[in-house]
Design a protein around this motif. Structure first.
Motif, PDB file in Angstrom:
ATOM      1  N   ILE A  78     146.185  49.502  71.361  1.00  0.00           N
ATOM      2  CA  ILE A  78     147.147  48.418  71.565  1.00  0.00           C
ATOM      3  C   ILE A  78     147.193  47.956  73.019  1.00  0.00           C
ATOM      4  CG2 ILE A  78     148.533  49.162  69.606  1.00  0.00           C
ATOM      5  CD1 ILE A  78     150.549  50.377  71.593  1.00  0.00           C
ATOM      6  N   VAL A  79     146.223  48.365  73.826  1.00  0.00           N
ATOM      7  CA  VAL A  79     146.235  48.073  75.260  1.00  0.00           C
ATOM      8  C   VAL A  79     146.177  46.578  75.549  1.00  0.00           C
ATOM      9  CG1 VAL A  79     145.030  48.385  77.451  1.00  0.00           C
ATOM     10  CG2 VAL A  79     145.229  50.302  75.852  1.00  0.00           C
ATOM     11  N   GLY A  80     145.317  45.862  74.844  1.00  0.00           N
ATOM     12  CA  GLY A  80     145.130  44.444  75.130  1.00  0.00           C
ATOM     13  C   GLY A  80     144.585  44.255  76.529  1.00  0.00           C
ATOM     14  N   THR A 133     154.973  34.875  75.486  1.00  0.00           N
ATOM     15  CA  THR A 133     155.191  34.549  74.079  1.00  0.00           C
ATOM     16  C   THR A 133     153.904  34.389  73.285  1.00  0.00           C
ATOM     17  OG1 THR A 133     155.366  32.205  74.700  1.00  0.00           O
ATOM     18  CG2 THR A 133     157.421  33.443  74.476  1.00  0.00           C
ATOM     19  N   SER A 134     152.784  34.124  73.943  1.00  0.00           N
ATOM     20  CA  SER A 134     151.544  33.850  73.202  1.00  0.00           C
ATOM     21  C   SER A 134     150.600  35.040  73.129  1.00  0.00           C
ATOM     22  CB  SER A 134     150.805  32.669  73.858  1.00  0.00           C
ATOM     23  OG  SER A 134     150.417  32.993  75.187  1.00  0.00           O
ATOM     24  N   VAL A 135     151.019  36.201  73.624  1.00  0.00           N
ATOM     25  CA  VAL A 135     150.150  37.385  73.598  1.00  0.00           C
ATOM     26  C   VAL A 135     150.860  38.538  72.886  1.00  0.00           C
ATOM     27  CG1 VAL A 135     148.752  36.787  75.598  1.00  0.00           C
ATOM     28  CG2 VAL A 135     150.942  37.955  75.931  1.00  0.00           C
ATOM     29  N   HIS A 136     150.093  39.572  72.541  1.00  0.00           N
ATOM     30  CA  HIS A 136     150.618  40.611  71.647  1.00  0.00           C
ATOM     31  C   HIS A 136     150.289  42.026  72.124  1.00  0.00           C
ATOM     32  CE1 HIS A 136     151.246  37.244  68.899  1.00  0.00           C
ATOM     33  NE2 HIS A 136     150.009  36.874  69.193  1.00  0.00           N
ATOM     34  N   PHE A 137     150.186  42.233  73.433  1.00  0.00           N
ATOM     35  CA  PHE A 137     149.834  43.551  73.955  1.00  0.00           C
ATOM     36  C   PHE A 137     150.919  44.599  73.663  1.00  0.00           C
ATOM     37  CE2 PHE A 137     151.595  41.141  77.655  1.00  0.00           C
ATOM     38  CZ  PHE A 137     152.725  41.916  77.922  1.00  0.00           C
ATOM     39  N   LEU A 138     150.458  45.849  73.587  1.00  0.00           N
ATOM     40  CA  LEU A 138     151.320  47.027  73.449  1.00  0.00           C
ATOM     41  C   LEU A 138     152.201  46.988  72.204  1.00  0.00           C
ATOM     42  CD1 LEU A 138     152.231  47.474  77.223  1.00  0.00           C
ATOM     43  CD2 LEU A 138     150.243  48.345  75.963  1.00  0.00           C
ATOM     44  N   ARG A 139     151.585  46.470  71.131  1.00  0.00           N
ATOM     45  CA  ARG A 139     152.215  46.462  69.817  1.00  0.00           C
ATOM     46  C   ARG A 139     151.150  46.813  68.784  1.00  0.00           C
ATOM     47  NH1 ARG A 139     157.138  43.683  69.920  1.00  0.00           N
ATOM     48  NH2 ARG A 139     157.512  42.539  71.869  1.00  0.00           N
ATOM     49  N   GLY A 140     151.493  47.629  67.807  1.00  0.00           N
ATOM     50  CA  GLY A 140     150.505  47.970  66.791  1.00  0.00           C
ATOM     51  C   GLY A 140     151.101  48.615  65.564  1.00  0.00           C
ATOM     52  N   ARG A 141     150.285  48.666  64.520  1.00  0.00           N
ATOM     53  CA  ARG A 141     150.685  49.268  63.243  1.00  0.00           C
ATOM     54  C   ARG A 141     149.574  50.184  62.745  1.00  0.00           C
ATOM     55  NH1 ARG A 141     153.008  46.040  57.996  1.00  0.00           N
ATOM     56  NH2 ARG A 141     154.904  46.332  59.226  1.00  0.00           N
ATOM     57  N   GLN A 142     149.948  51.360  62.271  1.00  0.00           N
ATOM     58  CA  GLN A 142     149.011  52.291  61.650  1.00  0.00           C
ATOM     59  C   GLN A 142     149.685  52.957  60.455  1.00  0.00           C
ATOM     60  OE1 GLN A 142     145.432  53.532  62.789  1.00  0.00           O
ATOM     61  NE2 GLN A 142     145.871  51.337  62.892  1.00  0.00           N
ATOM     62  N   THR A 143     148.861  53.535  59.568  1.00  0.00           N
ATOM     63  CA  THR A 143     149.351  54.248  58.391  1.00  0.00           C
ATOM     64  C   THR A 143     149.089  55.732  58.554  1.00  0.00           C
ATOM     65  OG1 THR A 143     148.944  52.327  56.975  1.00  0.00           O
ATOM     66  CG2 THR A 143     149.159  54.465  55.878  1.00  0.00           C
ATOM     67  N   THR A 144     150.074  56.567  58.260  1.00  0.00           N
ATOM     68  CA  THR A 144     149.938  58.001  58.472  1.00  0.00           C
ATOM     69  C   THR A 144     148.870  58.618  57.568  1.00  0.00           C
ATOM     70  OG1 THR A 144     151.729  58.464  56.895  1.00  0.00           O
ATOM     71  CG2 THR A 144     152.312  58.303  59.231  1.00  0.00           C
ATOM     72  N   ASP A 145     148.161  59.617  58.126  1.00  0.00           N
ATOM     73  CA  ASP A 145     147.150  60.342  57.362  1.00  0.00           C
ATOM     74  C   ASP A 145     147.810  61.474  56.573  1.00  0.00           C
ATOM     75  OD1 ASP A 145     147.653  62.394  59.185  1.00  0.00           O
ATOM     76  OD2 ASP A 145     145.772  62.127  60.288  1.00  0.00           O
ATOM     77  N   SER A 146     147.012  62.379  56.041  1.00  0.00           N
ATOM     78  CA  SER A 146     147.543  63.466  55.220  1.00  0.00           C
ATOM     79  C   SER A 146     148.441  64.417  55.995  1.00  0.00           C
ATOM     80  CB  SER A 146     146.388  64.246  54.578  1.00  0.00           C
ATOM     81  OG  SER A 146     145.543  64.797  55.579  1.00  0.00           O
ATOM     82  N   ASN A 147     148.331  64.407  57.320  1.00  0.00           N
ATOM     83  CA  ASN A 147     149.197  65.230  58.172  1.00  0.00           C
ATOM     84  C   ASN A 147     150.431  64.469  58.648  1.00  0.00           C
ATOM     85  OD1 ASN A 147     147.479  67.579  58.231  1.00  0.00           O
ATOM     86  ND2 ASN A 147     146.122  66.436  59.583  1.00  0.00           N
ATOM     87  N   VAL A 150     150.011  59.309  62.983  1.00  0.00           N
ATOM     88  CA  VAL A 150     149.384  58.082  63.467  1.00  0.00           C
ATOM     89  C   VAL A 150     149.110  58.267  64.954  1.00  0.00           C
ATOM     90  CG1 VAL A 150     150.355  56.471  61.787  1.00  0.00           C
ATOM     91  CG2 VAL A 150     151.655  57.022  63.866  1.00  0.00           C
ATOM     92  N   THR A 151     148.016  57.658  65.431  1.00  0.00           N
ATOM     93  CA  THR A 151     147.620  57.783  66.836  1.00  0.00           C
ATOM     94  C   THR A 151     147.353  56.401  67.414  1.00  0.00           C
ATOM     95  OG1 THR A 151     146.621  59.952  66.416  1.00  0.00           O
ATOM     96  CG2 THR A 151     145.982  58.826  68.442  1.00  0.00           C
ATOM     97  N   PHE A 152     147.898  56.149  68.588  1.00  0.00           N
ATOM     98  CA  PHE A 152     147.698  54.885  69.281  1.00  0.00           C
ATOM     99  C   PHE A 152     147.155  55.138  70.684  1.00  0.00           C
ATOM    100  CE2 PHE A 152     151.062  54.090  66.214  1.00  0.00           C
ATOM    101  CZ  PHE A 152     150.716  52.858  65.665  1.00  0.00           C
ATOM    102  N   THR A 153     146.261  54.263  71.129  1.00  0.00           N
ATOM    103  CA  THR A 153     145.769  54.263  72.499  1.00  0.00           C
ATOM    104  C   THR A 153     146.499  53.171  73.258  1.00  0.00           C
ATOM    105  OG1 THR A 153     143.584  55.034  71.811  1.00  0.00           O
ATOM    106  CG2 THR A 153     143.736  53.959  73.963  1.00  0.00           C
ATOM    107  N   SER A 154     147.111  53.539  74.390  1.00  0.00           N
ATOM    108  CA  SER A 154     147.947  52.580  75.096  1.00  0.00           C
ATOM    109  C   SER A 154     147.879  52.842  76.602  1.00  0.00           C
ATOM    110  CB  SER A 154     149.396  52.687  74.591  1.00  0.00           C
ATOM    111  OG  SER A 154     150.184  51.627  75.082  1.00  0.00           O
ATOM    112  N   ILE A 155     148.857  52.301  77.337  1.00  0.00           N
ATOM    113  CA  ILE A 155     149.047  52.625  78.745  1.00  0.00           C
ATOM    114  C   ILE A 155     150.478  53.123  78.903  1.00  0.00           C
ATOM    115  CG2 ILE A 155     147.273  51.092  79.674  1.00  0.00           C
ATOM    116  CD1 ILE A 155     150.771  49.974  80.226  1.00  0.00           C
ATOM    117  N   PHE A 156     150.693  53.968  79.898  1.00  0.00           N
ATOM    118  CA  PHE A 156     152.008  54.574  80.083  1.00  0.00           C
ATOM    119  C   PHE A 156     153.049  53.477  80.334  1.00  0.00           C
ATOM    120  CE2 PHE A 156     155.360  57.135  81.893  1.00  0.00           C
ATOM    121  CZ  PHE A 156     155.225  58.353  81.226  1.00  0.00           C
TER     122      PHE A 156
END
Length: 252
Positions: A78-80, A133-147, A150-156
């Motif tokens: 989600i870094v963008g 308003t026209s950009v979408h950085f640091l936002r994301g959606r994932q679906t959980t696995d069997s455990n 969800v894992t996201f790559t971002s910036i602090f």
């Protein structure tokens, strides 16, 4: 940056529309098991003790900058175009109604500000003067696995006036029904990632320091988090990046 604080629960429904060693900088453990529990002999994926009883993670506001169209942002990176200290976010979802078992197939949306405290999809107003308003950085959606992971790559994340460093999370079941809107707090203190990033991370663009920072104890969202259910574990260092791990318990 000026921010108008929302009442803690008022907008929950809108979630739908050369320094000391840095390693192990954040140590607070939150596996979500704060009730009287029956534990197994093993440990769960987050490093906490497995249990058959847990407390539901508190509900928090989604506002004032929720993702406008979450379904369009199915991605793990989600870094963008944002820069900052490398950051990996690992969120485990557990079902309180199934003996706190991992909840597979849950939809998890996250969003947070950039190193300067700005959100994408908003701006050009008194609440956020810079227009993103026209950009979408640091936002994301994932679906959980069997455990339940969800894992996201971002910036602090950075910080802004009146709020401690935080991440917004909205959890849905596999059918898209909202289960929980909440927020994740970060451990604080002189050896924490929050302190080290903001006071020694100028080469990565973090120039605010901690002057004017609102700590968890004064943040109206986290002041009642005495059990630590909203506070994550964070490990790592500036050069190698940090990893956040956090368990969220829902009633599914």
């Amino acid at each position: 940056m000026e921010r108008k604080l929302f009442l803690k629960n008022g907008l929950a429904a809108l979630g739908l529309a050369a320094i000391a060693p840095l390693a192990n900088a954040c140590k607070k453990n939150t596996d979500g098991s704060t009730d009287t529990t029956t534990t197994t002999s093993g440990t769960d994926s987050t490093g906490g003790t497995s249990s058959t009883t847990c407390s539901t993670t508190p509900t928090e506001t989604a506002g004032p900058f929720p993702t406008i169209t979450p379904s369009s942002l199915v991605k793990s990176n989600i870094v963008g175009d944002r820069t900052g200290v490398a950051f990996t976010i690992k969120i485990y979802i557990k079902n309180k109604n199934a003996s706190c078992a991992a909840l597979a197939g849950a939809i998890v949306d996250i969003w947070h500000c950039d190193k300067d405290g700005y959100y994408s999809e908003y701006g050009g107003t008194s609440m956020q003067t810079v227009d993103y308003t026209s950009v979408h950085f640091l936002r994301g959606r994932q679906t959980t696995d069997s455990n339940g992971l969800v894992t996201f790559t971002s910036i602090f994340p950075g910080w802004y006036t009146s709020r401690a460093t935080h991440i917004h999370v909205h959890v849905y079941n596999s059918s898209g029904t909202s289960l929980l809107v909440t927020q994740i707090a970060f451990p604080e203190g002189s050896s924490s990632a929050v302190y080290l990033v903001n006071t020694t991370g100028s080469s990565y663009g973090y120039t605010k320091g901690m002057t004017g920072y609102t700590y968890n104890s004064s943040d109206t969202v986290f002041t009642d988090d005495s059990s630590g259910l909203e506070t994550a574990t964070c490990t790592g260092n500036l050069s190698g990046g940090y990893t956040l791990a956090h368990t969220i318990n829902v009633s599914a």
